[in-house]
Design an enzyme around this catalytic site. Structure first.
Site, PDB file in Angstrom:
ATOM      1  N   ARG A  26      -2.094  -6.134  -8.125  1.00  0.00           N
ATOM      2  CA  ARG A  26      -1.476  -7.031  -7.966  1.00  0.00           C
ATOM      3  C   ARG A  26      -1.618  -7.972  -9.081  1.00  0.00           C
ATOM      4  NH1 ARG A  26      -2.536  -7.848  -1.619  1.00  0.00           N
ATOM      5  NH2 ARG A  26      -4.827  -7.371  -2.916  1.00  0.00           N
ATOM      6  N   HIS A  39       0.919  -0.934   0.308  1.00  0.00           N
ATOM      7  CA  HIS A  39      -0.146  -0.257  -0.158  1.00  0.00           C
ATOM      8  C   HIS A  39       0.891   1.366  -0.078  1.00  0.00           C
ATOM      9  CE1 HIS A  39      -2.998  -3.059   2.457  1.00  0.00           C
ATOM     10  NE2 HIS A  39      -3.088  -2.952   1.021  1.00  0.00           N
ATOM     11  N   SER A  52      -2.125  -8.310   3.483  1.00  0.00           N
ATOM     12  CA  SER A  52      -2.243  -8.032   4.460  1.00  0.00           C
ATOM     13  C   SER A  52      -2.602  -8.915   5.557  1.00  0.00           C
ATOM     14  CB  SER A  52      -3.506  -6.696   4.737  1.00  0.00           C
ATOM     15  OG  SER A  52      -3.108  -5.065   4.692  1.00  0.00           O
ATOM     16  N   LYS A  78     -17.299  -6.706   5.976  1.00  0.00           N
ATOM     17  CA  LYS A  78     -15.414  -7.392   5.689  1.00  0.00           C
ATOM     18  C   LYS A  78     -15.537  -7.065   7.099  1.00  0.00           C
ATOM     19  CE  LYS A  78     -11.554  -7.734   2.744  1.00  0.00           C
ATOM     20  NZ  LYS A  78     -11.348  -6.713   2.176  1.00  0.00           N
TER      21      LYS A  78
HETATM   22  P1  ADP Z   1      -6.291  -5.972   0.591  1.00  0.00           P
HETATM   23  O1  ADP Z   1      -7.031  -6.513   2.192  1.00  0.00           O
HETATM   24  O2  ADP Z   1      -6.417  -7.079  -0.570  1.00  0.00           O
HETATM   25  O3  ADP Z   1      -5.259  -6.498   1.392  1.00  0.00           O
HETATM   26  P2  ADP Z   1      -7.056  -3.742   0.250  1.00  0.00           P
HETATM   27  O4  ADP Z   1      -8.474  -3.510   0.434  1.00  0.00           O
HETATM   28  O5  ADP Z   1      -6.285  -3.178   1.918  1.00  0.00           O
HETATM   29  O6  ADP Z   1      -6.856  -5.277   0.037  1.00  0.00           O
HETATM   30  O7  ADP Z   1      -6.224  -2.760  -0.615  1.00  0.00           O
HETATM   31  C1  ADP Z   1      -6.461  -1.578  -1.229  1.00  0.00           C
HETATM   32  C2  ADP Z   1      -6.318  -1.309  -2.359  1.00  0.00           C
HETATM   33  O8  ADP Z   1      -4.366  -1.090  -2.837  1.00  0.00           O
HETATM   34  C3  ADP Z   1      -6.767  -2.378  -3.397  1.00  0.00           C
HETATM   35  O9  ADP Z   1      -6.496  -1.772  -4.890  1.00  0.00           O
HETATM   36  C4  ADP Z   1      -5.511  -2.913  -3.298  1.00  0.00           C
HETATM   37  O10 ADP Z   1      -5.772  -3.718  -5.135  1.00  0.00           O
HETATM   38  C5  ADP Z   1      -4.195  -2.534  -3.637  1.00  0.00           C
HETATM   39  N1  ADP Z   1      -2.996  -3.509  -2.196  1.00  0.00           N
HETATM   40  C6  ADP Z   1      -2.817  -4.100  -1.438  1.00  0.00           C
HETATM   41  N2  ADP Z   1      -1.744  -4.762  -1.490  1.00  0.00           N
HETATM   42  C7  ADP Z   1      -0.898  -4.222  -2.482  1.00  0.00           C
HETATM   43  C8  ADP Z   1       0.163  -4.442  -3.042  1.00  0.00           C
HETATM   44  N3  ADP Z   1       0.731  -5.507  -2.267  1.00  0.00           N
HETATM   45  N4  ADP Z   1       1.063  -3.629  -4.320  1.00  0.00           N
HETATM   46  C9  ADP Z   1      -0.498  -2.950  -4.211  1.00  0.00           C
HETATM   47  N5  ADP Z   1      -1.411  -3.065  -4.186  1.00  0.00           N
HETATM   48  C10 ADP Z   1      -2.029  -3.416  -3.519  1.00  0.00           C
END
Ligand code: ADP
Length: 161
Positions: free
Chosen positions: A90, A17, A128, A41
């Site tokens: 990703r 992130h 995460s 969620k």
């Molecule tokens: P998640 O719960 O799937 O980790 P989030 O809802 O926190 O994801 O993610 C917010 C945004 O950040 C989404 O667009 C997700 O695709 C992106 N994201 C999550 N992890 C990564 C990563 N490792 N690299 C790039 N973008 C990411």
């Protein structure tokens, strides 16, 4: 002034992130990182903790604001007079869901444009949830989250043996 919104659960924030935040902040005048509260969620960390982790992890980025929202994203966009949504991609697995959300948001609010930034190679497989599993079993998470928050994450998640 061009404002973009980067929404997500950030439960908690990872280097994946943070990479997207740093790159998106260079593309827009202002970036709002939005902890989205989704009753469907359940999250591991509270909204306040997720906001706090994001604040601590992004201190060096000057043109950002961290906020949270429990309503529709497009209503938040309207409130902030913004029309750009930033998303990180990703693998192909992210694509289908994110593409659907981009279309739905545009359908509900025509000015909404979703901008996708590709994950960098190092955090392509970082999520995460994977990081939380490693922390739970006492593994090393230093490659996945900054030091300023890793202690708090481990203390909350580590299974007492
Ligand atoms: P998640 O719960 O799937 O980790 P989030 O809802 O926190 O994801 O993610 C917010 C945004 O950040 C989404 O667009 C997700 O695709 C992106 N994201 C999550 N992890 C990564 C990563 N490792 N690299 C790039 N973008 C990411």
């Amino acid at each position: 002034m061009k404002t973009a919104i980067y929404p997500g659960s950030f439960d908690p924030v990872t280097y994946g992130h943070i990479d997207i935040i740093e790159r998106a902040a260079k593309l827009f005048d202002k970036l709002i990182v939005l902890v989205s509260i989704n009753p469907a969620k359940p999250s591991t960390f509270s909204t306040e903790e997720r906001v706090d982790f994001l604040r601590k992890s992004t201190k060096s980025v000057k043109n950002i604001e961290i906020d949270s929202n429990s309503g529709l994203l497009i209503d938040y966009l309207k409130k902030k007079n913004a029309d750009v949504i930033v998303k990180g991609l990703r693998a192909m697995s992210d694509f289908e869901y994110e593409f659907q959300m981009a279309l739905i948001n545009k359908d509900m609010y025509q000015p909404a444009e979703t901008v996708f930034l590709s994950a960098n190679a190092a955090s392509m497989f970082l999520s995460s949830s994977a990081m939380k599993q490693i922390a739970m079993f006492g593994g090393d998470i230093s490659a996945f989250v900054p030091n300023c928050i890793s202690g708090d994450i481990i203390n909350r998640l580590k299974i007492q043996t």
